[in-house]
Design an enzyme around this catalytic site. Structure first.
Site, PDB file in Angstrom:
ATOM      1  N   LYS A 247       0.817  -1.224   0.000  1.00 42.08           N
ATOM      2  CA  LYS A 247       0.000   0.000   0.000  1.00 42.08           C
ATOM      3  C   LYS A 247       0.848   1.271   0.000  1.00 42.08           C
ATOM      4  CE  LYS A 247      -4.419  -1.852   1.047  1.00 42.08           C
ATOM      5  NZ  LYS A 247      -5.420  -2.239   2.022  1.00 42.08           N
TER       6      LYS A 247
ATOM      7  N   ARG B 223      -3.698 -10.248   4.513  1.00 40.55           N
ATOM      8  CA  ARG B 223      -4.129 -10.180   3.103  1.00 40.55           C
ATOM      9  C   ARG B 223      -2.948  -9.655   2.291  1.00 40.55           C
ATOM     10  NH1 ARG B 223      -6.169  -6.774  -0.661  1.00 40.55           N
ATOM     11  NH2 ARG B 223      -7.886  -7.559  -1.929  1.00 40.55           N
TER      12      ARG B 223
HETATM   13  N1  HH2 Z   1      -7.489  -3.820   0.626  1.00 45.23           N
HETATM   14  C1  HH2 Z   1      -7.824  -3.824  -0.680  1.00 45.23           C
HETATM   15  C2  HH2 Z   1      -8.937  -4.527  -1.137  1.00 45.23           C
HETATM   16  N2  HH2 Z   1      -9.686  -5.272  -0.283  1.00 45.23           N
HETATM   17  N3  HH2 Z   1     -10.082  -6.079   1.902  1.00 45.23           N
HETATM   18  C3  HH2 Z   1      -9.761  -6.101   3.201  1.00 45.23           C
HETATM   19  N4  HH2 Z   1     -10.486  -6.846   4.060  1.00 45.23           N
HETATM   20  N5  HH2 Z   1      -8.699  -5.398   3.701  1.00 45.23           N
HETATM   21  C4  HH2 Z   1      -7.917  -4.618   2.894  1.00 45.23           C
HETATM   22  O1  HH2 Z   1      -6.977  -3.970   3.402  1.00 45.23           O
HETATM   23  C5  HH2 Z   1      -8.240  -4.564   1.501  1.00 45.23           C
HETATM   24  C6  HH2 Z   1      -9.356  -5.315   1.031  1.00 45.23           C
HETATM   25  C7  HH2 Z   1      -6.989  -3.044  -1.640  1.00 45.23           C
HETATM   26  O2  HH2 Z   1      -5.971  -3.840  -2.203  1.00 45.23           O
HETATM   27  P1  HH2 Z   1      -6.029  -4.526  -3.653  1.00 45.23           P
HETATM   28  O3  HH2 Z   1      -7.143  -5.516  -3.741  1.00 45.23           O
HETATM   29  O4  HH2 Z   1      -4.697  -5.084  -4.001  1.00 45.23           O
HETATM   30  O5  HH2 Z   1      -6.280  -3.323  -4.645  1.00 45.23           O
HETATM   31  P2  HH2 Z   1      -7.553  -2.823  -5.432  1.00 45.23           P
HETATM   32  O6  HH2 Z   1      -8.605  -2.474  -4.429  1.00 45.23           O
HETATM   33  O7  HH2 Z   1      -7.037  -1.639  -6.210  1.00 45.23           O
HETATM   34  O8  HH2 Z   1      -8.021  -3.956  -6.315  1.00 45.23           O
END
Ligand code: HH2
Length: 267
Positions: free
Chosen positions: A205, A239
Site C-alpha cells: 500500500k 491479506r
Molecule cells: N485492501 C484492498 C482490497 N480489499 N479487503 C480487506 N479486508 N482489507 C484490505 O486492506 C483490503 C481489502 C486493496 O488492495 P487490492 O485488492 O490489491 O487493490 P484494489 O482495491 O485496487 O483492487
C-alpha cells in the site's frame, strides 16, 4: 490470505489477472505457496477507482471462483460490496464475504451471510473509495476505528450472523494518512481486544511507498515489516499479494512469539 484481483485497474496488479485463466493459475500458485484463503475481487477499491456494475463484477469473478472451487482446496473469499455478486460467489463455492463497506453499501449482505453460513470480514473505511483520501481526520484513529467495527459487529449480530463467523479489519489505506496507518498498526492490539480475528491488508500500500520511496512492485520488504509487526500485535489473517515470502516471514515471526497455529480462524 492471497489476493486475486480480476480487474483492469487494481493499484498494484491491475490487468495482470483480468483473463480468467490467468487469474485461476495465479490463485493456484498462491495456494501452492501456502495461502489458506484466496480473496477474489472484481472491482478495484483504490482511491478514485471507477465503480463497475454488479453484472460486470460477477462476469469477472464467477468463472474464476467456479474453477478455483473445483481445482483447489483453499477457501475462497469474495471481495465485494454488492449483494448480487456475493450471492453468486457463495453459490459458486466461496465461503467468505469480504465486504470493505462492512455491510453499509448493501445492508442485506448481512442476511445473506447469516443464511449461507459464510464467514465475513467487516472492514473500516472512511466514506467511500472515490473520496476516502480527501483530508481524512479522526479524533483518535484507533478508538474511532474500534467503535466503528464494534457498531458494525452489533449490526451483523442483530441480522443473525453468528459471532464466530465475524472477522474485523482496520482498513489500512482506506481513508487514512500515513500516520493514521502507522498508529493503527502500532496499536493493533486495541482492535484485537474486541475479541474477533483481525485481518490486516497492508500489502504494497501507498503508505509503504511514502516511507520507503519504492514503486508498488518493489514494496515486498516493506510489506513484510508491516505484516510481521501486525502479527506480533495479534493479527490473525494477512491479506497479501506475495504469499510465499510472507509465509516464510510470518512463520518465523509466529514461531518466535510462540504462536503455534497457522489454521484459518473458525475454518
Ligand atoms: N485492501 C484492498 C482490497 N480489499 N479487503 C480487506 N479486508 N482489507 C484490505 O486492506 C483490503 C481489502 C486493496 O488492495 P487490492 O485488492 O490489491 O487493490 P484494489 O482495491 O485496487 O483492487
Amino acid at each position: 490470505m492471497g489476493v486475486v484481483n480480476v480487474t483492469p485497474d487494481s493499484f498494484s496488479d491491475g490487468g495482470r489477472f483480468l483473463d480468467p485463466g490467468a487469474a485461476v493459475r495465479h490463485g493456484e500458485r498462491l495456494g501452492a505457496d501456502g495461502a489458506s484463503i484466496l480473496d477474489i475481487g472484481g472491482e478495484s477499491t483504490r482511491p478514485g477507482a471507477q465503480q463497475v456494475t454488479a453484472e460486470k463484477e460477477t462476469e469477472r469473478v464467477l468463472p474464476v471462483i467456479e474453477r478455483l472451487a473445483e481445482a483447489s482446496s483453499v477457501r475462497l473469499s469474495i471481495d465485494t460490496m454488492k449483494l448480487e455478486v456475493a450471492r453468486a460467489a457463495l453459490a459458486a463455492g466461496a465461503g467468505v464475504v469480504n465486504d470493505v463497506s462492512a455491510f453499509r453499501v448493501d445492508p442485506e449482505m448481512a442476511g445473506l451471510v447469516a443464511s449461507s453460513g459464510a464467514d465475513c470480514c467487516l472492514m473500516h473505511m472512511r466514506g467511500e473509495p472515490r473520496t476516502m483520501q480527501e483530508d481524512p481526520r479522526y479524533e483518535d484513529v484507533v478508538s474511532d476505528v474500534a467503535s466503528f467495527l464494534e457498531e458494525r459487529m452489533r449490526f451483523a449480530l442483530a441480522e443473525g450472523v453468528p459471532e464466530e463467523r465475524i472477522w474485523l479489519d482496520p482498513g489500512i489505506g482506506f481513508g487514512k494518512t500515513v500516520e493514521h496507518n502507522l498508529e493503527l498498526l502500532r496499536r493493533l492490539d486495541e482492535i484485537v481486544a474486541i475479541g474477533r480475528p483481525v485481518v490486516v491488508g497492508a500489502s504494497r500500500k501507498s503508505f509503504l511507498g511514502t516511507l520507503t520511496g519504492r514503486a508498488v512492485e518493489d514494496r515486498l520488504p516493506a510489506t513484510i515489516a508491516a505484516n510481521v509487526l501486525a502479527l506480533e500485535r495479534g493479527a490473525a489473517i494477512f491479506r497479501v499479494h506475495e504469499v510465499a515470502e510472507l509465509r516464510d516471514a510470518l512463520g518465523v515471526a509466529a514461531a518466535t512469539v510462540g504462536r503455534p497455529s497457522w489454521t484459518t480462524p473458525d475454518s
